[in-house]
Design a protein around this motif. Structure first.
Motif, short mmCIF file in Angstrom:
data_model
loop_
_atom_site.label_atom_id
_atom_site.label_comp_id
_atom_site.label_asym_id
_atom_site.label_seq_id
_atom_site.Cartn_x
_atom_site.Cartn_y
_atom_site.Cartn_z
N UNK A 114 53.46 8.66 40.04
CA UNK A 114 53.34 9.79 39.19
C UNK A 114 53.10 9.35 37.86
N UNK A 115 51.90 9.93 37.19
CA UNK A 115 51.30 10.00 35.90
C UNK A 115 52.50 10.90 35.07
N UNK A 116 53.50 10.08 34.36
CA UNK A 116 54.58 11.06 33.60
C UNK A 116 54.04 11.77 32.47
N UNK A 117 52.90 11.53 32.00
CA UNK A 117 52.23 12.50 30.99
C UNK A 117 51.57 13.81 31.92
N UNK A 118 51.81 13.76 33.10
CA UNK A 118 51.32 14.91 33.83
C UNK A 118 52.37 15.57 34.78
N UNK A 119 53.86 15.15 34.22
CA UNK A 119 55.01 15.79 34.97
C UNK A 119 55.60 16.86 34.02
N UNK A 120 55.66 17.82 34.37
CA UNK A 120 56.22 19.12 33.56
C UNK A 120 57.49 19.82 34.39
N UNK A 121 58.51 19.93 33.25
CA UNK A 121 59.66 20.42 33.69
C UNK A 121 59.58 21.83 33.08
N UNK A 122 60.02 22.93 34.04
CA UNK A 122 59.85 24.33 33.55
C UNK A 122 61.35 24.89 33.54
N UNK A 123 61.81 25.16 32.48
CA UNK A 123 63.30 25.71 32.49
C UNK A 123 63.62 26.59 31.60
N UNK A 124 64.92 27.11 31.52
CA UNK A 124 65.42 28.01 30.67
C UNK A 124 66.67 27.61 29.76
N UNK A 125 66.93 26.36 29.80
CA UNK A 125 68.15 26.10 29.02
C UNK A 125 68.11 24.87 28.20
N UNK A 126 68.82 24.46 27.38
CA UNK A 126 68.65 23.00 26.52
C UNK A 126 68.75 21.97 27.39
N UNK A 127 69.51 22.19 28.72
CA UNK A 127 69.88 21.06 29.78
C UNK A 127 68.59 20.80 30.50
N UNK A 128 67.68 21.73 30.67
CA UNK A 128 66.32 21.42 31.35
C UNK A 128 65.61 20.83 30.53
N UNK A 129 65.61 20.95 29.10
CA UNK A 129 64.65 20.15 28.15
C UNK A 129 65.37 18.70 28.12
N UNK A 130 66.54 18.75 28.23
CA UNK A 130 67.15 17.19 28.16
C UNK A 130 66.75 16.58 29.29
N UNK A 131 67.03 16.98 30.41
CA UNK A 131 66.69 16.20 31.58
C UNK A 131 65.24 15.92 31.66
N UNK A 132 64.26 17.04 31.26
CA UNK A 132 62.81 16.59 31.29
C UNK A 132 62.64 15.37 30.42
N UNK A 133 63.04 15.50 29.19
CA UNK A 133 62.88 14.40 28.35
C UNK A 133 63.42 13.00 28.98
N UNK A 134 64.42 13.36 29.62
CA UNK A 134 65.07 11.72 30.31
C UNK A 134 64.29 11.08 31.24
N UNK A 135 63.27 12.08 31.82
CA UNK A 135 62.29 11.14 32.75
C UNK A 135 60.86 11.18 32.37
N UNK A 136 60.76 11.53 30.91
CA UNK A 136 59.45 11.24 30.00
C UNK A 136 58.43 12.54 30.43
N UNK A 137 58.83 13.55 30.98
CA UNK A 137 58.11 14.62 31.39
C UNK A 137 57.81 15.44 30.13
N UNK A 138 56.71 16.34 30.26
CA UNK A 138 56.63 17.42 29.36
C UNK A 138 57.64 18.52 29.66
#
Ligand SMILES: [Mg+2]
Length: 228
Positions: A167-191
């Motif tokens: 997967x091209x991580x530049x094209x992975x998107x994490x969509x969520x409602x808490x700081x925990x979602x943002x943190x885990x998205x960043x951890x895998x290099x996602x937007x």
């Protein structure tokens, strides 16, 4: 050569739906009926975490050994109580979600998946209740992982498995409602797309510096434009 796929990994609670408190109520009922805990504690954080992580902390607080047979008993009791709690509470699909999922699913360059702290069977029950299960058939779940970052890794691996390609991580998107979602998205290099329809405020999410932040998804065009 065609462009790589966008992979959109959606959180469930506070992002796709709210259950009117049914999830938390079912957790507490599982402690009552499975472990004779009359008054489950309100001191354990729930939002943005994994079911396994929440349960470990609830067990610790109430002096229950964190053993696999206890987790299995808890899991069975939770899944037994969840449908009843869902039907007794007025949850809802959040604004714009159906329209957004319809548009994304209709594209052949978008893969939809889940990235949720819910245990897999709980996620399935919640989505079926709101007829959103048809949009999702893979993801990362909270049955085993204590940390949401490991759920994100599981979801990414599942996406790679589905695509049969890296997967091209530049094209992975994490969509969520808490700081925990943002943190885990960043951890895998996602937007990361954050939406303030859950327990976290717009200001709290802004402080985590997501790539896109919305009060809700009622303006479907505004969020859909991220993938057009
Ligand atoms: Mg959530």
């Amino acid at each position: 050569m065609t462009d790589p796929m966008h992979v959109c990994l959606f959180d469930i609670d506070g992002t796709l739906i709210h259950t009117g408190g049914a999830g938390k109520a079912a957790l507490f009922e599982a402690l009552r009926t499975g472990f004779d805990i009359a008054q489950p504690t309100d001191q354990v954080a729930i939002h943005g975490r994994t079911d396994r992580g929440i349960t470990r902390d609830l067990f610790r607080h109430h002096g229950i050994a964190d053993r696999s047979e206890h987790w299995e008993r808890f899991r069975e009791e939770y899944l037994r109580h969840l449908p009843d709690q869902m039907s007794r509470r007025s949850g809802a699909v959040l604004p714009g979600i159906v329209a957004l999922l319809e548009r994304l699913q209709s594209r052949d360059d978008v893969l939809l998946g889940l990235l949720t702290g819910n245990m897999r069977a709980g996620a399935s029950l919640k989505l079926k209740h709101f007829e959103l299960d048809r949009y999702f058939d893979f993801g990362g779940f909270g049955d085993e992982h204590l940390d949401r970052i490991d759920v994100a890794r599981e979801a990414l691996a599942a996406a790679q498995n589905r695509l049969q390609n890296p997967v091209d991580v530049d094209r992975v998107w994490v969509i969520g409602d808490t700081p925990g979602d943002v943190r885990c998205g960043r951890a895998i290099g996602a937007k990361v797309v954050a939406v303030a329809t859950g327990d976290s405020t717009h200001e709290q999410l802004l402080a985590t510096n997501p790539d896109h932040l919305a009060h809700d998804f009622s303006d479907v065009e505004a969020v859909y434009a991220l993938w057009s």
